[in-house]
Write a protein that holds these residues in place. Structure first.
Motif, PDB file in Angstrom:
ATOM      1  N   GLY A 259     -60.002 -91.432 -66.106  1.00  0.00           N
ATOM      2  CA  GLY A 259     -58.580 -91.731 -65.914  1.00  0.00           C
ATOM      3  C   GLY A 259     -58.220 -93.133 -66.358  1.00  0.00           C
ATOM      4  N   THR A 260     -59.010 -94.129 -65.946  1.00  0.00           N
ATOM      5  CA  THR A 260     -58.751 -95.523 -66.340  1.00  0.00           C
ATOM      6  C   THR A 260     -58.877 -95.692 -67.841  1.00  0.00           C
ATOM      7  OG1 THR A 260     -59.567 -96.288 -64.201  1.00  0.00           O
ATOM      8  CG2 THR A 260     -59.491 -97.908 -65.981  1.00  0.00           C
ATOM      9  N   GLN A 261     -59.907 -95.081 -68.407  1.00  0.00           N
ATOM     10  CA  GLN A 261     -60.079 -95.187 -69.853  1.00  0.00           C
ATOM     11  C   GLN A 261     -58.899 -94.571 -70.597  1.00  0.00           C
ATOM     12  OE1 GLN A 261     -63.803 -93.290 -70.555  1.00  0.00           O
ATOM     13  NE2 GLN A 261     -65.004 -94.822 -69.434  1.00  0.00           N
ATOM     14  N   MET A 262     -58.447 -93.427 -70.079  1.00  0.00           N
ATOM     15  CA  MET A 262     -57.307 -92.788 -70.720  1.00  0.00           C
ATOM     16  C   MET A 262     -56.069 -93.681 -70.630  1.00  0.00           C
ATOM     17  SD  MET A 262     -55.337 -89.300 -69.620  1.00  0.00           S
ATOM     18  CE  MET A 262     -54.722 -90.133 -68.166  1.00  0.00           C
ATOM     19  N   LEU A 263     -55.840 -94.285 -69.448  1.00  0.00           N
ATOM     20  CA  LEU A 263     -54.666 -95.141 -69.268  1.00  0.00           C
ATOM     21  C   LEU A 263     -54.709 -96.346 -70.198  1.00  0.00           C
ATOM     22  CD1 LEU A 263     -52.098 -95.362 -67.581  1.00  0.00           C
ATOM     23  CD2 LEU A 263     -53.376 -96.730 -65.926  1.00  0.00           C
ATOM     24  N   GLU A 264     -55.890 -96.921 -70.373  1.00  0.00           N
ATOM     25  CA  GLU A 264     -56.020 -98.074 -71.262  1.00  0.00           C
ATOM     26  C   GLU A 264     -55.715 -97.690 -72.709  1.00  0.00           C
ATOM     27  OE1 GLU A 264     -59.479-100.368 -68.667  1.00  0.00           O
ATOM     28  OE2 GLU A 264     -59.962 -99.401 -70.580  1.00  0.00           O
ATOM     29  N   ARG A 265     -56.090 -96.491 -73.093  1.00  0.00           N
ATOM     30  CA  ARG A 265     -55.835 -96.078 -74.459  1.00  0.00           C
ATOM     31  C   ARG A 265     -54.376 -95.692 -74.694  1.00  0.00           C
ATOM     32  NH1 ARG A 265     -60.733 -93.226 -73.619  1.00  0.00           N
ATOM     33  NH2 ARG A 265     -59.552 -91.305 -73.359  1.00  0.00           N
ATOM     34  N   ILE A 266     -53.771 -95.153 -73.631  1.00  0.00           N
ATOM     35  CA  ILE A 266     -52.438 -94.587 -73.835  1.00  0.00           C
ATOM     36  C   ILE A 266     -51.312 -95.607 -73.686  1.00  0.00           C
ATOM     37  CG2 ILE A 266     -51.775 -93.881 -71.483  1.00  0.00           C
ATOM     38  CD1 ILE A 266     -51.067 -91.133 -72.699  1.00  0.00           C
ATOM     39  N   ASN A 267     -51.588 -96.750 -73.036  1.00  0.00           N
ATOM     40  CA  ASN A 267     -50.527 -97.740 -72.800  1.00  0.00           C
ATOM     41  C   ASN A 267     -49.822 -98.181 -74.082  1.00  0.00           C
ATOM     42  OD1 ASN A 267     -50.427 -97.881 -70.039  1.00  0.00           O
ATOM     43  ND2 ASN A 267     -52.019 -99.436 -69.882  1.00  0.00           N
ATOM     44  N   PRO A 268     -50.546 -98.446 -75.189  1.00  0.00           N
ATOM     45  CA  PRO A 268     -49.835 -98.873 -76.407  1.00  0.00           C
ATOM     46  C   PRO A 268     -48.888 -97.821 -76.954  1.00  0.00           C
ATOM     47  CG  PRO A 268     -52.157 -99.424 -76.545  1.00  0.00           C
ATOM     48  CD  PRO A 268     -52.011 -98.534 -75.368  1.00  0.00           C
ATOM     49  N   PHE A 269     -49.168 -96.593 -76.635  1.00  0.00           N
ATOM     50  CA  PHE A 269     -48.352 -95.531 -77.209  1.00  0.00           C
ATOM     51  C   PHE A 269     -47.312 -94.987 -76.222  1.00  0.00           C
ATOM     52  CE2 PHE A 269     -51.117 -95.400 -80.771  1.00  0.00           C
ATOM     53  CZ  PHE A 269     -52.401 -95.601 -80.285  1.00  0.00           C
ATOM     54  N   LEU A 270     -47.232 -95.646 -75.042  1.00  0.00           N
ATOM     55  CA  LEU A 270     -46.353 -95.120 -74.010  1.00  0.00           C
ATOM     56  C   LEU A 270     -44.891 -95.144 -74.443  1.00  0.00           C
ATOM     57  CD1 LEU A 270     -46.676 -93.906 -71.260  1.00  0.00           C
ATOM     58  CD2 LEU A 270     -46.301 -96.150 -70.249  1.00  0.00           C
ATOM     59  N   ALA A 271     -44.494 -96.183 -75.172  1.00  0.00           N
ATOM     60  CA  ALA A 271     -43.100 -96.268 -75.618  1.00  0.00           C
ATOM     61  C   ALA A 271     -42.774 -95.146 -76.586  1.00  0.00           C
ATOM     62  CB  ALA A 271     -42.843 -97.629 -76.261  1.00  0.00           C
ATOM     63  N   VAL A 272     -43.738 -94.916 -77.502  1.00  0.00           N
ATOM     64  CA  VAL A 272     -43.513 -93.833 -78.459  1.00  0.00           C
ATOM     65  C   VAL A 272     -43.426 -92.495 -77.737  1.00  0.00           C
ATOM     66  CG1 VAL A 272     -44.463 -92.661 -80.473  1.00  0.00           C
ATOM     67  CG2 VAL A 272     -44.698 -95.138 -80.240  1.00  0.00           C
ATOM     68  N   ALA A 273     -44.246 -92.365 -76.666  1.00  0.00           N
ATOM     69  CA  ALA A 273     -44.256 -91.096 -75.929  1.00  0.00           C
ATOM     70  C   ALA A 273     -42.907 -90.779 -75.323  1.00  0.00           C
ATOM     71  CB  ALA A 273     -45.326 -91.129 -74.847  1.00  0.00           C
ATOM     72  N   ALA A 274     -42.155 -91.826 -74.949  1.00  0.00           N
ATOM     73  CA  ALA A 274     -40.841 -91.599 -74.346  1.00  0.00           C
ATOM     74  C   ALA A 274     -39.919 -90.884 -75.316  1.00  0.00           C
ATOM     75  CB  ALA A 274     -40.242 -92.917 -73.902  1.00  0.00           C
ATOM     76  N   PHE A 275     -40.008 -91.269 -76.599  1.00  0.00           N
ATOM     77  CA  PHE A 275     -39.155 -90.638 -77.594  1.00  0.00           C
ATOM     78  C   PHE A 275     -39.634 -89.221 -77.941  1.00  0.00           C
ATOM     79  CE2 PHE A 275     -38.585 -95.185 -78.251  1.00  0.00           C
ATOM     80  CZ  PHE A 275     -37.214 -95.292 -78.227  1.00  0.00           C
TER      81      PHE A 275
END
Length: 759
Positions: free
Chosen positions: A271-287
């Motif tokens: 879970g932590t590893q996934m969160l660390e990887r996904i944070n940079p793309f979180l803004a893009v995910a919103a769109f």
């Protein structure tokens, strides 16, 4: 109209898009919190999964060492050695403890005797100081469980003895407990097992077992093996471990529940590893959420269709048999009800046919269940092929099918359909290179003639099926009221017979057997008789078959045997002969029951003769032969009754040495003036004599038959010419008159035979 459609589309768009935009905005605001929460749950789930994986690896290792110990704890020689009043400690040490050390790495062992005392201690370094009261106290709960399971594994037999019968039913599996115990400052894995015999034995009383406890250090090879099995990183063994992020722990506990150390490893945190990887793309995910929502909408539509198809499949599976694809019993009931209602509305007949494959169990037993399944599928397909339009065929149970045939014009038309069914099933079923031939029995009931209720029709079709099977199988029967009357009469007779046995309302008749010269009665045959309280006499030809079918023959047979042995004391020197049904030999304790009856009535075994027919050997050769040999070994005489009525009598004479051979009455009745019958009769007498048997001729009705048998030296004779079956009182008087008066009338008739016959 187009505008209406457009407006409708706009309303739909507004109803969907605006709420979806609100959802998107809300999702962006809460996504960080949701992702953090999800990551934490994922980390916890991963650690829990790894914990279970490690626990499973530890348990497998404990089971493995327990299995390795089996070779010395399930061993007759070891069982006798440890339970000897003066145990051979050197033997125990060398052949049990040292053997386990050399072959399986157990570095320490201790034997606790049946009194819970330490009987022997072993250490691979010859230092036995490790065994202390504290260690024994730590092991006490595990040893106590083993002793308790061993004691409860004994079952009391009817004879009062105890037989060792483990709950798992396998005497080759040890009764053991495993765990971890602290020893010399570090954890050791142990397995504690009861020392039991290999051969299943019977004991007068239950005694606690000696328990062998074998230990192996958890460090080193075992720990490495657990690490390999669990595939965890940073695997270490420590006395204690403080809670640290990213470190998983597995607590080791002693049998008393005390903490004795931990196994720690570097826990994965997906879970932590996934969160660390996904944070940079979180803004893009919103769109992208909007696109995802649309995709989910489309996917939902597809899933809805799939769900509808799955539901249809589930409904079909609930109402159909998985193997044959035919409607099952519950579905058949509904289909039958509907067919009967339609037939009643249209004024047409509806036939219900029960079908049962003949000897289907033999196919499963000889060729396996897969072959049996192939036969079931083939039969189902063939039944569907010959089924008329609007007909119904269903698989009711294992080898039972049922059909509903609507618009059944008459019995001849139904017979034509059933002829097609039998012809179709008669074709062989190919299973690999083997051809299997199946046959079936059928019973039919027709509505409204035989009833309108589904349950009533099924019951009557079942009665007709029973009639078909009772009359030779591979045939069909249509229900007739006499069949139901026969079933009810048989049921009523079985209940009355059971009550008569319980209330001792039956009686025995005795038919005498004379010697060759007809000057002495040497034996009497006991025959069951039943007269109801109202005076109705029920012939044996009626109630004996009912007793056979309902299982009452065992109780009836024991009752006859007990009564005959009890009355035998009234006729000193006379052998009492009792017929025994083939079903009685199927009882595993039949011989013991005979022994108990002889003992209870203080009757010497030599005065009892058991009569059996060839059918007693059918299907159970070995068990029947063993039972007959045991009876013969006790001194009980064994007679083969109705000799010559079967086709394989000679093989039975060769396989079992009978004491007596009773010639079937048909040979005696046919011999008068018939050279062929007389020749056969003489051959049977000579055969029995050659085998050292006593020859008895049944059905003697004329003086000429007596004289013929005397000429050929038949040992015993029985029939109406000697005497009809008599009550016990009448038999006592008959014996007195027969012996005291030397049977003047009867003997005089016998003495009129040619002198040459006396030789």
């Amino acid at each position: 109209m187009n505008r209406s459609i457009k407006n409708s589309g706009g309303h739909i768009a507004s109803a969907i898009i605006f709420p979806m935009l609100i959802v998107v905005m809300t999702s962006v605001a809460t996504i960080f919190g949701l992702m953090s929460w999800s990551a934490r749950l994922s980390d916890e789930a991963a650690e829990e999964s790894q914990h279970k994986l490690l626990a499973g690896a530890v348990q497998l290792t404990q089971n493995y060492i327990s299995k390795k110990q089996t070779g010395v704890v399930i061993w007759d020689e070891a069982f006798h050695a440890v339970n000897d009043p003066v145990p051979n400690r050197n033997w125990i040490r060398n052949n049990m403890m040292n053997w386990l050390s050399r072959n399986h790495g157990f570095t320490r062992s201790v034997l606790v005797d049946s009194d819970f005392e330490v009987a022997s201690v072993y250490a691979h370094d010859e230092n036995s100081d490790w065994m202390s009261p504290k260690v024994l106290d730590e092991l006490r709960p595990a040893i106590a469980k083993v002793r308790a399971r061993y004691i409860t594994s004994f079952k009391k037999t009817p004879s009062g003895l105890f037989r060792f019968m483990p709950q798992n039913g396998d005497t080759h599996l040890s009764i053991a407990e495993t765990g971890v115990v602290p020893l010399t400052g570090e954890p050791f894995m142990f397995t504690a097992a009861a020392v039991v015999p290999q051969i299943q034995s019977v004991f007068a009383e239950r005694q606690p077992p000696a328990v062998l406890v074998s230990m192996i250090p958890l460090r080193g090879q075992k720990l490495a093996k657990i690490s390999d099995m669990s595939r965890l990183d940073g695997f270490v063994l420590a006395n204690e471990q403080t809670d640290r992020s990213g470190v998983g722990t597995y607590q080791l506990e002693s049998p008393r529940g005390e903490n004795i150390g931990v196994i720690a490893w570097q826990a994965s945190r997906p879970g932590t590893q996934m969160l660390e990887r996904i944070n940079p793309f979180l803004a893009v995910a919103a769109f992208l959420i909007a696109a995802v929502v649309i995709a989910v909408t489309l996917f939902t539509r597809q899933m809805t269709k799939r769900l509808a198809r799955s539901e249809a499949k589930a409904v079909h599976a609930a109402s159909h048999d998985a193997l044959s694809g035919l409607p099952n019993r519950s579905s058949f009931q509904a289909l039958l009800t509907s067919a009967l209602e339609t037939g009643e509305q249209n004024g047409t007949n509806t036939a219900v046919v029960y079908i049962d494959l003949d000897h289907f169990k033999d196919i499963n037993d000889t060729l396996g269940h897969s072959a049996g399944d192939r036969v079931i599928v083939a039969v189902a397909n063939r039944l569907k092929q010959v089924l008329p339009r609007n007909g119904i065929v269903s698989r009711i149970s294992g080898d039972e099918f049922a059909m509903v045939i609507s618009k059944c014009e008459n019995d001849e038309w139904l017979e034509y359909i059933l002829d097609q069914v039998q012809d179709e099933i008669a074709r062989p079923v190919k299973v690999g290179s083997r051809e299997i031939f199946a046959s079936l029995s059928m019973g039919a009931a027709i509505a409204p003639k035989d009833g309108k209720n589904p349950d009533e029709l099924l019951r009557k079709a079942d009665i007709a099926l029973y009639d078909a099977k009772a009359n030779g199988r591979n045939r069909r029967s249509f229900f007739e009221p006499t069949m139901e009357h026969h079933v009810q009469s048989k049921d009523e007779m079985s209940r009355e017979l059971r009550l008569a046995l319980r209330n001792d309302q039956l009686d025995l008749a005795y038919q005498p057997q004379s010697d060759t010269d007809a000057k002495k009665i040497v034996s009497v045959e006991a025959l069951a008789r039943w007269t109801k309280e109202d005076g109705t006499v029920v012939p044996p030809s009626q109630f004996i078959p009912v007793a056979e079918e309902t299982g009452l023959i065992n109780d009836l047979g024991i009752w006859v045997l007990n009564k005959a042995c009890a009355r035998a004391h009234d006729w000193p020197g006379v052998v009492v002969s009792v017929n025994v049904s083939p079903n009685q030999f199927k009882h595993p304790r039949f011989v013991e029951k005979v022994m108990a009856i002889l003992a209870a009535n203080d009757l010497p075994p030599q005065r009892l003769e058991i009569e059996v027919t060839e059918s007693v050997f059918a299907g159970r050769d070995d068990s029947v032969l063993n039972a007959l040999r045991r009876l013969k070994g006790l001194g009980v005489k064994v007679a083969l009754d109705d000799f010559g009525s079967g086709y394989s009598s000679l093989s039975y004479l060769r396989r079992f040495p009978f004491d007596t051979l009773k010639i079937d009455r048909d040979f005696v009745s046919d011999m008068n003036g018939n050279p062929e019958a007389e020749a056969i009769l003489v051959s049977i007498i000579q055969l029995g004599k050659a085998l050292g048997m006593t020859i008895v001729a049944e059905g003697i009705e004329t003086i000429d038959q007596i004289r013929f048998l005397q000429v050929h030296d038949c040992h015993r004779m029985q029939g109406y010419f000697i005497s009809r079956p008599l009550t016990s009182v009448a038999l006592s008087k008959f014996l007195k008159d027969f012996h005291n008066e030397n049977s003047e009338d009867l003997a005089g008739s016998f003495d009129a035979r040619p002198r040459a016959a006396k030789g």
